[in-house]
Write a protein that holds these residues in place. Structure first.
Motif, short mmCIF file in Angstrom:
data_model
loop_
_atom_site.label_atom_id
_atom_site.label_comp_id
_atom_site.label_asym_id
_atom_site.label_seq_id
_atom_site.Cartn_x
_atom_site.Cartn_y
_atom_site.Cartn_z
N ALA A 79 0.83 -1.20 0.00
CA ALA A 79 0.00 0.00 0.00
C ALA A 79 0.87 1.25 0.00
O ALA A 79 0.56 2.25 -0.67
CB ALA A 79 -0.93 -0.01 1.21
N CYS A 80 1.97 1.21 0.74
CA CYS A 80 2.90 2.34 0.76
C CYS A 80 3.52 2.55 -0.62
O CYS A 80 3.64 3.67 -1.10
CB CYS A 80 3.98 2.09 1.82
N GLY A 81 3.89 1.42 -1.26
CA GLY A 81 4.44 1.52 -2.61
C GLY A 81 3.46 2.09 -3.61
O GLY A 81 3.83 2.85 -4.50
N LYS A 82 2.18 1.75 -3.45
CA LYS A 82 1.15 2.31 -4.33
C LYS A 82 1.08 3.82 -4.17
O LYS A 82 1.00 4.56 -5.15
CB LYS A 82 -0.20 1.68 -4.02
N MET A 83 1.11 4.29 -2.91
CA MET A 83 1.06 5.73 -2.66
C MET A 83 2.23 6.44 -3.34
O MET A 83 2.08 7.50 -3.95
CB MET A 83 1.09 6.01 -1.16
N CYS A 84 3.41 5.82 -3.22
CA CYS A 84 4.59 6.42 -3.83
C CYS A 84 4.47 6.45 -5.35
O CYS A 84 4.76 7.45 -6.00
CB CYS A 84 5.84 5.64 -3.41
#
Length: 335
Positions: free
Chosen positions: A59-64
């Motif tokens: 999910a963090c990677g998606k935000m980035c």
């Protein structure tokens, strides 16, 4: 475990594998690295693109990936904090498969295309000076650029090169915005591309110069950027100036490129400072008071030609005095 992430408009498909050393987001993979104690699980000072909560590194990677300013991210499993960073790091050692998954995890992207010449050199330390293909970090436009891999450590993206006057630099503003000339000869890369490349992170600009009497040298500044409007106002940090070569007066920053700081770019179809544009036959960051002593896009004359109010041309008064230059090269590199 490895995680494969496919981003649709509203649909996310997560497929888990055995190892947890990479995150893949819509074709962009993020490689996991050791946590660096000096970073405290966050981005370097003043380089945070966003800070938010995230359920997991995917999910963090998606935000980035969906944030145009994000180049890498930290994820803290204990607190579920996600920090998007405005920079990439290449110096951290990769995570071992048997490393305990505690504390902060750092991820940096592995992309198919580099975003500038520094990326090219970091991906391949044997990369040669010449034309290379990049993908701009924000617009995602692919672009051919000329890279200088030899000067001062290499990794420079060249955006202006002149040495024989073969290309007419008396162009309109649109041409200066989009570029003209030949990358393996004389050229101007284009203001919109220079602006985007420099906006990735803190950037240095370097001007390599040679005059008509055999002198060679350079002038460089930190924190180069162009304003985020069509004006392309020049910004450099004057006190960061470094230089070499030239005449005695070159020691004074006021005689060099620093004098153009804070002025917007004007070309022949821009009305303000029109007398400067017409006289020099160039697009440039013209100085309001007297046009200034530096114009590396001005009319090319025989190197060493004396310059005065009636004879304007390719000049850097600080470096060469009031004589026309032989060659110049302008280039930028992320710090």
């Amino acid at each position: 475990m490895d995680v494969l992430f496919k981003n649709g408009l509203t649909l996310c498909l997560l497929i888990y594998f055995v190892k947890f050393s990479s995150v893949f987001c819509d074709g962009v993979s993020f490689k996991k690295y050791f946590y660096n104690d000096n970073d405290y699980g966050k981005c370097l000072p003043n380089t945070t693109a966003f800070e938010s909560k995230a359920q997991d590194p995917v999910a963090c990677g998606k935000m980035c990936h969906l944030n145009n300013a994000c180049e890498s991210f930290h994820y803290q499993p204990e607190t579920h904090q996600c920090f998007g960073c405005r920079y990439k790091r290449y110096d951290a050692p990769p995570l071992r498969d048997d490393e305990k998954r505690t504390r902060s995890m750092y991820f940096t992207p592995v992309e198919n295309f580099p975003s500038d010449c520094k990326d090219i050199l970091q991906n391949n330390i044997h990369a040669k000076t010449g034309v290379h293909e990049i993908k701009l970090w924000k617009s995602r436009k692919t672009l051919n650029v000329f890279c200088d891999m030899d000067t001062a450590g290499g990794g420079w993206t060249v955006f202006q090169n002149r040495f024989d006057g073969a290309i007419n630099f008396n162009e309109n503003f649109t041409a200066y915005e989009t570029g003209f000339g030949e990358l393996e000869g004389e050229f101007w890369l284009g203001l919109r591309y220079v602006q985007e490349i420099a906006d990735q992170s803190a950037t240095e600009i370097r001007l390599d110069l040679s005059d008509g009497f055999g002198r060679e040298g350079y002038e460089a500044f930190q924190d180069f950027r162009l304003s985020e409007t069509f004006l392309y106002t020049l910004h450099i940090r004057k006190e960061s100036r470094s230089f070499s070569g030239g005449r005695e007066q070159f020691e004074e920053a006021s005689t060099g490129f620093a004098s153009n700081n804070g002025y917007y770019f004007a070309a022949r179809d821009r009305l303000k400072y029109q007398y400067c544009v017409d006289g020099a036959e160039s697009g440039w960051w013209h100085v309001a008071d007297g046009c200034g002593g530096v114009d590396l896009n001005a009319h090319y004359l025989n190197p060493g030609t004396p310059l005065n109010e009636s004879t304007q041309g390719f000049k850097h008064f600080g470096f060469a005095g009031r004589y026309s230059l032989r060659a110049s090269k302008m280039m930028i590199r992320r710090n």
